[in-house]
Design a protein around this motif. Structure first.
Motif, PDB file in Angstrom:
ATOM      1  N   THR A 158      -8.211   1.819  14.972  1.00 58.04           N
ATOM      2  CA  THR A 158      -7.257   2.933  14.973  1.00 58.04           C
ATOM      3  C   THR A 158      -6.029   2.442  14.233  1.00 58.04           C
ATOM      4  O   THR A 158      -5.520   1.357  14.516  1.00 58.04           O
ATOM      5  N   LEU A 159      -5.582   3.220  13.266  1.00 57.65           N
ATOM      6  CA  LEU A 159      -4.499   2.789  12.395  1.00 57.65           C
ATOM      7  C   LEU A 159      -3.188   3.464  12.784  1.00 57.65           C
ATOM      8  O   LEU A 159      -3.171   4.619  13.213  1.00 57.65           O
ATOM      9  N   PRO A 180       0.832  -1.204   0.000  1.00 56.25           N
ATOM     10  CA  PRO A 180       0.000   0.000   0.000  1.00 56.25           C
ATOM     11  C   PRO A 180       0.864   1.251   0.000  1.00 56.25           C
ATOM     12  O   PRO A 180       1.952   1.265   0.583  1.00 56.25           O
ATOM     13  N   GLU A 181       0.403   2.248  -0.679  1.00 46.61           N
ATOM     14  CA  GLU A 181       1.116   3.513  -0.713  1.00 46.61           C
ATOM     15  C   GLU A 181       0.870   4.287   0.567  1.00 46.61           C
ATOM     16  O   GLU A 181      -0.188   4.174   1.173  1.00 46.61           O
ATOM     17  N   ALA A 182       1.840   5.057   0.949  1.00 46.83           N
ATOM     18  CA  ALA A 182       1.682   5.923   2.113  1.00 46.83           C
ATOM     19  C   ALA A 182       0.825   7.131   1.731  1.00 46.83           C
ATOM     20  O   ALA A 182       0.856   7.594   0.601  1.00 46.83           O
ATOM     21  N   VAL A 183       0.051   7.604   2.698  1.00 48.58           N
ATOM     22  CA  VAL A 183      -0.734   8.824   2.529  1.00 48.58           C
ATOM     23  C   VAL A 183      -0.117   9.867   3.439  1.00 48.58           C
ATOM     24  O   VAL A 183       0.113   9.612   4.615  1.00 48.58           O
ATOM     25  N   ARG A 211      -5.584   1.886   1.401  1.00 50.41           N
ATOM     26  CA  ARG A 211      -5.906   0.482   1.137  1.00 50.41           C
ATOM     27  C   ARG A 211      -7.352   0.328   0.699  1.00 50.41           C
ATOM     28  O   ARG A 211      -8.033  -0.629   1.029  1.00 50.41           O
ATOM     29  N   GLY A 212      -7.860   1.335  -0.021  1.00 50.51           N
ATOM     30  CA  GLY A 212      -9.214   1.299  -0.561  1.00 50.51           C
ATOM     31  C   GLY A 212     -10.313   1.642   0.428  1.00 50.51           C
ATOM     32  O   GLY A 212     -11.482   1.589   0.088  1.00 50.51           O
ATOM     33  N   GLU A 213      -9.960   1.991   1.650  1.00 50.23           N
ATOM     34  CA  GLU A 213     -10.954   2.270   2.686  1.00 50.23           C
ATOM     35  C   GLU A 213     -10.864   3.724   3.139  1.00 50.23           C
ATOM     36  O   GLU A 213      -9.776   4.311   3.154  1.00 50.23           O
ATOM     37  N   PRO A 214     -12.001   4.312   3.570  1.00 53.99           N
ATOM     38  CA  PRO A 214     -11.952   5.673   4.097  1.00 53.99           C
ATOM     39  C   PRO A 214     -11.349   5.685   5.507  1.00 53.99           C
ATOM     40  O   PRO A 214     -11.662   4.835   6.334  1.00 53.99           O
ATOM     41  N   VAL A 215     -10.462   6.647   5.721  1.00 56.88           N
ATOM     42  CA  VAL A 215      -9.789   6.819   7.005  1.00 56.88           C
ATOM     43  C   VAL A 215      -9.849   8.291   7.364  1.00 56.88           C
ATOM     44  O   VAL A 215      -9.626   9.152   6.513  1.00 56.88           O
ATOM     45  N   GLU A 216     -10.134   8.565   8.622  1.00 54.66           N
ATOM     46  CA  GLU A 216     -10.156   9.948   9.099  1.00 54.66           C
ATOM     47  C   GLU A 216      -8.884  10.234   9.880  1.00 54.66           C
ATOM     48  O   GLU A 216      -8.485   9.463  10.738  1.00 54.66           O
ATOM     49  N   LEU A 217      -8.268  11.365   9.547  1.00 50.43           N
ATOM     50  CA  LEU A 217      -7.134  11.870  10.311  1.00 50.43           C
ATOM     51  C   LEU A 217      -7.610  13.093  11.067  1.00 50.43           C
ATOM     52  O   LEU A 217      -8.311  13.941  10.511  1.00 50.43           O
ATOM     53  N   ARG A 218      -7.245  13.163  12.342  1.00 50.83           N
ATOM     54  CA  ARG A 218      -7.589  14.337  13.132  1.00 50.83           C
ATOM     55  C   ARG A 218      -6.588  14.480  14.258  1.00 50.83           C
ATOM     56  O   ARG A 218      -5.885  13.536  14.608  1.00 50.83           O
ATOM     57  N   GLN A 219      -6.557  15.655  14.837  1.00 52.92           N
ATOM     58  CA  GLN A 219      -5.671  15.936  15.958  1.00 52.92           C
ATOM     59  C   GLN A 219      -6.419  15.632  17.251  1.00 52.92           C
ATOM     60  O   GLN A 219      -7.579  16.020  17.411  1.00 52.92           O
ATOM     61  N   SER A 220      -5.788  14.913  18.179  1.00 50.76           N
ATOM     62  CA  SER A 220      -6.372  14.671  19.503  1.00 50.76           C
ATOM     63  C   SER A 220      -5.442  15.299  20.534  1.00 50.76           C
ATOM     64  O   SER A 220      -4.369  15.795  20.193  1.00 50.76           O
ATOM     65  N   ALA A 221      -5.837  15.241  21.784  1.00 53.93           N
ATOM     66  CA  ALA A 221      -4.990  15.790  22.855  1.00 53.93           C
ATOM     67  C   ALA A 221      -3.638  15.073  22.902  1.00 53.93           C
ATOM     68  O   ALA A 221      -2.626  15.671  23.253  1.00 53.93           O
ATOM     69  N   VAL A 271       1.733  14.192   8.659  1.00 49.54           N
ATOM     70  CA  VAL A 271       1.258  12.942   9.228  1.00 49.54           C
ATOM     71  C   VAL A 271       1.339  11.920   8.102  1.00 49.54           C
ATOM     72  O   VAL A 271       0.877  12.183   6.991  1.00 49.54           O
ATOM     73  N   VAL A 272       1.939  10.764   8.383  1.00 47.68           N
ATOM     74  CA  VAL A 272       2.117   9.736   7.365  1.00 47.68           C
ATOM     75  C   VAL A 272       1.410   8.467   7.805  1.00 47.68           C
ATOM     76  O   VAL A 272       1.681   7.929   8.879  1.00 47.68           O
ATOM     77  N   LEU A 273       0.488   8.015   6.978  1.00 50.04           N
ATOM     78  CA  LEU A 273      -0.250   6.781   7.188  1.00 50.04           C
ATOM     79  C   LEU A 273       0.248   5.793   6.152  1.00 50.04           C
ATOM     80  O   LEU A 273       0.197   6.074   4.962  1.00 50.04           O
ATOM     81  N   GLY A 274       0.777   4.661   6.590  1.00 46.47           N
ATOM     82  CA  GLY A 274       1.269   3.671   5.647  1.00 46.47           C
ATOM     83  C   GLY A 274       2.757   3.450   5.777  1.00 46.47           C
ATOM     84  O   GLY A 274       3.392   3.960   6.694  1.00 46.47           O
TER      85      GLY A 274
END
Length: 112
Positions: free
Chosen positions: A97-98, A14-17, A35-45, A107-110
């Protein structure tokens, strides 16, 4: 990719986002596909969080309802709180949680 025995399927890695950290400022939620699925990125505490937006009941795509402060499933009325825990409807498992990492100002996912 490594060789694959006859008849097997080999998926490409999978490619990094990558999302600039400043896009997550002020409570903004950024939806990406990984990976073909919707993912939400957000800032938490505790820092940036990547959460699957796929309902754990039947796999339907979720949406964030700001007024109720919940993730809502349009298929069977499932609802999850801000931490991804099921709070209404048929889902019994929390949202995934990914793993992600912060590299510089992104922020890098993957994979790296």
């Amino acid at each position: 990719l490594l060789p694959c025995a006859p008849g097997c399927r080999q998926e490409p890695p999978p490619e990094a986002v990558r999302v600039p950290l400043d896009q997550l400022a002020d409570g903004r939620r950024v939806t990406v596909r990984w990976r073909g699925e919707p993912v939400e990125l957000r800032q938490s505490a505790a820092g940036p969080v990547a959460r699957s937006l796929t309902c754990t009941h039947f796999g339907c795509p979720l949406r964030w309802d700001e007024a109720r402060r919940r993730y809502v499933c349009p298929c069977h009325a499932g609802q999850f709180d801000e931490q991804g825990q099921p709070v209404a409807g048929p889902p019994t498992r929390p949202l995934a949680t990914l793993p992600l990492r912060v590299v510089g100002r992104e922020v890098v996912l993957g994979p790296p």
